[in-house]
Enzyme design. Structure first.
Site, PDB file in Angstrom:
ATOM      1  N   SER A  32       6.581   2.175 -10.750  1.00  0.00           N
ATOM      2  CA  SER A  32       6.465   1.415  -9.513  1.00  0.00           C
ATOM      3  C   SER A  32       7.800   0.724  -9.255  1.00  0.00           C
ATOM      4  O   SER A  32       8.486   0.301 -10.195  1.00  0.00           O
ATOM      5  CB  SER A  32       5.377   0.348  -9.641  1.00  0.00           C
ATOM      6  OG  SER A  32       5.478  -0.536  -8.535  1.00  0.00           O
ATOM      7  N   SER A  91       4.161  10.462   9.117  1.00  0.00           N
ATOM      8  CA  SER A  91       3.893  10.463   7.679  1.00  0.00           C
ATOM      9  C   SER A  91       2.429  10.085   7.530  1.00  0.00           C
ATOM     10  O   SER A  91       1.744   9.798   8.515  1.00  0.00           O
ATOM     11  CB  SER A  91       4.775   9.437   6.952  1.00  0.00           C
ATOM     12  OG  SER A  91       4.295   8.127   7.194  1.00  0.00           O
ATOM     13  N   ARG A  92       1.974  10.038   6.293  1.00  0.00           N
ATOM     14  CA  ARG A  92       0.554   9.662   6.101  1.00  0.00           C
ATOM     15  C   ARG A  92       0.304   8.231   6.586  1.00  0.00           C
ATOM     16  O   ARG A  92      -0.819   7.863   6.874  1.00  0.00           O
ATOM     17  CB  ARG A  92       0.149   9.840   4.644  1.00  0.00           C
ATOM     18  CG  ARG A  92       0.895   8.915   3.713  1.00  0.00           C
ATOM     19  CD  ARG A  92       0.513   9.133   2.279  1.00  0.00           C
ATOM     20  NE  ARG A  92       1.057   8.073   1.448  1.00  0.00           N
ATOM     21  CZ  ARG A  92       0.784   7.913   0.177  1.00  0.00           C
ATOM     22  NH1 ARG A  92      -0.034   8.747  -0.430  1.00  0.00           N
ATOM     23  NH2 ARG A  92       1.307   6.930  -0.507  1.00  0.00           N
ATOM     24  N   LYS A 105       8.422  -6.861   5.865  1.00  0.00           N
ATOM     25  CA  LYS A 105       9.445  -6.024   6.500  1.00  0.00           C
ATOM     26  C   LYS A 105      10.560  -6.856   7.111  1.00  0.00           C
ATOM     27  O   LYS A 105      11.712  -6.458   7.091  1.00  0.00           O
ATOM     28  CB  LYS A 105       8.802  -5.103   7.541  1.00  0.00           C
ATOM     29  CG  LYS A 105       8.012  -3.959   6.909  1.00  0.00           C
ATOM     30  CD  LYS A 105       8.848  -3.250   5.864  1.00  0.00           C
ATOM     31  CE  LYS A 105       8.348  -1.868   5.518  1.00  0.00           C
ATOM     32  NZ  LYS A 105       9.156  -1.243   4.460  1.00  0.00           N
ATOM     33  N   TYR A 157       2.418  -7.031   6.103  1.00  0.00           N
ATOM     34  CA  TYR A 157       3.460  -5.999   6.220  1.00  0.00           C
ATOM     35  C   TYR A 157       4.631  -6.511   7.075  1.00  0.00           C
ATOM     36  O   TYR A 157       5.795  -6.297   6.745  1.00  0.00           O
ATOM     37  CB  TYR A 157       2.807  -4.765   6.838  1.00  0.00           C
ATOM     38  CG  TYR A 157       3.673  -3.544   6.973  1.00  0.00           C
ATOM     39  CD1 TYR A 157       4.018  -2.766   5.859  1.00  0.00           C
ATOM     40  CD2 TYR A 157       4.115  -3.124   8.224  1.00  0.00           C
ATOM     41  CE1 TYR A 157       4.781  -1.624   6.002  1.00  0.00           C
ATOM     42  CE2 TYR A 157       4.881  -1.978   8.374  1.00  0.00           C
ATOM     43  CZ  TYR A 157       5.216  -1.237   7.257  1.00  0.00           C
ATOM     44  OH  TYR A 157       5.969  -0.102   7.396  1.00  0.00           O
TER      45      TYR A 157
HETATM   46  P1  NAD Z   1       4.629   7.453   2.943  1.00  0.00           P
HETATM   47  O1  NAD Z   1       3.345   6.830   2.557  1.00  0.00           O
HETATM   48  O2  NAD Z   1       4.637   8.905   3.285  1.00  0.00           O
HETATM   49  O3  NAD Z   1       5.740   7.245   1.823  1.00  0.00           O
HETATM   50  C1  NAD Z   1       5.819   6.120   1.002  1.00  0.00           C
HETATM   51  C2  NAD Z   1       5.953   6.595  -0.419  1.00  0.00           C
HETATM   52  O4  NAD Z   1       6.136   5.459  -1.266  1.00  0.00           O
HETATM   53  C3  NAD Z   1       4.710   7.324  -0.922  1.00  0.00           C
HETATM   54  O5  NAD Z   1       5.067   8.611  -1.418  1.00  0.00           O
HETATM   55  C4  NAD Z   1       4.159   6.407  -2.006  1.00  0.00           C
HETATM   56  O6  NAD Z   1       3.539   7.092  -3.074  1.00  0.00           O
HETATM   57  C5  NAD Z   1       5.407   5.673  -2.450  1.00  0.00           C
HETATM   58  N1  NAD Z   1       5.091   4.396  -3.078  1.00  0.00           N
HETATM   59  C6  NAD Z   1       4.199   3.467  -2.651  1.00  0.00           C
HETATM   60  N2  NAD Z   1       4.185   2.409  -3.466  1.00  0.00           N
HETATM   61  C7  NAD Z   1       5.095   2.661  -4.432  1.00  0.00           C
HETATM   62  C8  NAD Z   1       5.552   1.933  -5.556  1.00  0.00           C
HETATM   63  N3  NAD Z   1       5.027   0.729  -5.866  1.00  0.00           N
HETATM   64  N4  NAD Z   1       6.516   2.474  -6.332  1.00  0.00           N
HETATM   65  C9  NAD Z   1       7.041   3.686  -6.037  1.00  0.00           C
HETATM   66  N5  NAD Z   1       6.628   4.435  -4.994  1.00  0.00           N
HETATM   67  C10 NAD Z   1       5.672   3.918  -4.194  1.00  0.00           C
HETATM   68  O7  NAD Z   1       5.189   6.607   4.174  1.00  0.00           O
HETATM   69  P2  NAD Z   1       6.545   6.699   5.024  1.00  0.00           P
HETATM   70  O8  NAD Z   1       6.150   6.606   6.437  1.00  0.00           O
HETATM   71  O9  NAD Z   1       7.408   7.806   4.583  1.00  0.00           O
HETATM   72  O10 NAD Z   1       7.203   5.294   4.647  1.00  0.00           O
HETATM   73  C11 NAD Z   1       8.468   5.139   4.049  1.00  0.00           C
HETATM   74  C12 NAD Z   1       8.990   3.740   4.330  1.00  0.00           C
HETATM   75  O11 NAD Z   1       9.225   3.599   5.733  1.00  0.00           O
HETATM   76  C13 NAD Z   1       8.012   2.620   3.973  1.00  0.00           C
HETATM   77  O12 NAD Z   1       8.725   1.533   3.465  1.00  0.00           O
HETATM   78  C14 NAD Z   1       7.378   2.263   5.298  1.00  0.00           C
HETATM   79  O13 NAD Z   1       6.876   0.961   5.297  1.00  0.00           O
HETATM   80  C15 NAD Z   1       8.562   2.449   6.219  1.00  0.00           C
HETATM   81  N6  NAD Z   1       8.223   2.651   7.624  1.00  0.00           N
HETATM   82  C16 NAD Z   1       7.704   3.822   8.060  1.00  0.00           C
HETATM   83  C17 NAD Z   1       7.434   3.990   9.408  1.00  0.00           C
HETATM   84  C18 NAD Z   1       6.912   5.266   9.950  1.00  0.00           C
HETATM   85  O14 NAD Z   1       6.841   5.402  11.192  1.00  0.00           O
HETATM   86  N7  NAD Z   1       6.575   6.233   9.123  1.00  0.00           N
HETATM   87  C19 NAD Z   1       7.658   2.948  10.312  1.00  0.00           C
HETATM   88  C20 NAD Z   1       8.193   1.760   9.842  1.00  0.00           C
HETATM   89  C21 NAD Z   1       8.493   1.633   8.491  1.00  0.00           C
END
Ligand code: NAD
Length: 306
Positions: free
Chosen positions: A75, A198-199, A168, A164
């Site tokens: 983690s 993404s998921r 952020k 969140y």
């Molecule tokens: P995602 O869920 O596909 O990817 C996040 C990954 O982080 C997952 O594979 C998960 O297993 C991993 N993870 C979670 N907790 C963890 C931990 N404690 N240690 C190690 N790995 C861990 O989501 P995403 O959309 O690819 O998000 C990536 C980043 O972008 C995140 O920080 C998210 O908050 C940010 N974000 C995404 C969006 C969007 O539109 N997708 C928008 C704003 C911010």
């Protein structure tokens, strides 16, 4: 044709690289010559459970394409172990992409301490632990690049996401200070508010929109910011996704300056409220206001109207 940005000989740590944006970063940097630490805890998007599979699949894909990568399943709360893995496998770390994240969306009325604490732990403590462990290496080699991940939710607020949003926006303050402390050592730190399919987003956006928000379209900006050819862009806040790339900055109104004495009352402020909120002559601050100058000016003024 412009030369491709390459990352040969460099080591990139990508947290949360088992899916979504992190996977896109990992595949890209490996394809451009970097050795990549593919970190992922492999839990659910709410931060439940763990599995080696998420990181392993990405490492296999990189290796199958002839790239260099190792998996790490810690983690980010134990970010030091992730940086240790980079040093052990590749002997150095050049670029840190703090990307791992989870959601615990719930209206504020129903927010539980556990929802709050876990979000702060993963996003804020996680980014801190990774950066803290990488920092001495960056300083010693006089090179480091960090990307932290904020969100529109943090910048503007978002219903059901107080935890969140708080985490952020913390990434913004964290990045701004890292940028200031790192500048002397050629450690450049920027923060992005991405938008991508993404998921995390697949349940809140329709499929046709998601199709136009590929994670791969967040990668190019990140590549530009962390490349060694970037020698000046640091402390920046960027919005990126679906082909859109923009920089954000703070704006301060011209402001209201009043005499600081007993006549500085609520009534005195209300009387000139329009000046407090007037952005027709704005400033774009990158640090606190020059309070000494303002104080001197204020002291010279006469008593305030009530
Ligand atoms: P995602 O869920 O596909 O990817 C996040 C990954 O982080 C997952 O594979 C998960 O297993 C991993 N993870 C979670 N907790 C963890 C931990 N404690 N240690 C190690 N790995 C861990 O989501 P995403 O959309 O690819 O998000 C990536 C980043 O972008 C995140 O920080 C998210 O908050 C940010 N974000 C995404 C969006 C969007 O539109 N997708 C928008 C704003 C911010």
């Amino acid at each position: 044709m412009a030369e491709q940005l390459r990352f040969d000989g460099q080591v990139v740590v990508v947290t949360g690289a088992g899916g979504g944006l992190g996977k896109a970063y990992a595949l890209f940097f490996a394809s451009r010559g970097a050795s990549v630490v593919v970190n992922d805890l492999g839990g659910s998007f709410k931060g439940e459970g763990n599995s080696n599979k998420a990181a392993d699949v990405v490492v296999d894909e990189i290796k199958a394409a002839g790239g260099k990568a190792v998996a790490n399943y810690n983690s980010v709360e134990s970010g030091n172990l992730i940086i240790d893995a980079a040093i052990k496998a590749f002997g150095r770390i050049d670029i840190l992409l703090n990307n791992a994240g989870i959601l615990r969306d719930v209206s504020f009325k129903n927010m539980k301490d556990a929802d709050w604490d876990l979000i702060i732990k993963v996003h804020v403590k996680g980014a801190y632990k990774c950066a803290r462990a990488a920092w001495p290496h960056f300083r010693k080699q006089k090179f480091g690049r960090v990307i932290n991940t904020a969100s529109a939710a943090g910048l503007f607020g978002s219903f059901g996401q107080t935890n969140y949003s708080a985490a952020k926006l913390a990434m913004v303050g964290f990045t701004e200070t890292l940028a200031k402390e790192g500048a002397k050592y050629n450690i450049l730190c920027n923060v992005i508010a991405p938008i991508a399919a993404s998921r995390m987003t697949e349940t809140v956006m329709p499929p046709d929109v998601l199709e136009n928000l590929r994670p791969q379209w967040v990668v190019p900006l990140v590549a530009v910011l962390v490349h060694k050819s970037n020698t000046s862009e640091t402390g920046g806040i960027f919005e990126v996704g679906g082909g859109h790339t923009a920089k954000l900055r703070w704006q301060r109104s011209g402001g209201l300056l009043l005499k600081a004495d007993d006549s500085y009352t609520p009534g005195a402020i209300l009387k000139k409220w329009n000046k407090v909120v007037d952005f027709s002559d704005p400033q774009y601050p990158t640090g606190p206001n020059d309070f000494m100058t303002l104080l001197e000016e204020s002291m010279k003024m006469g008593p305030n109207e009530q």
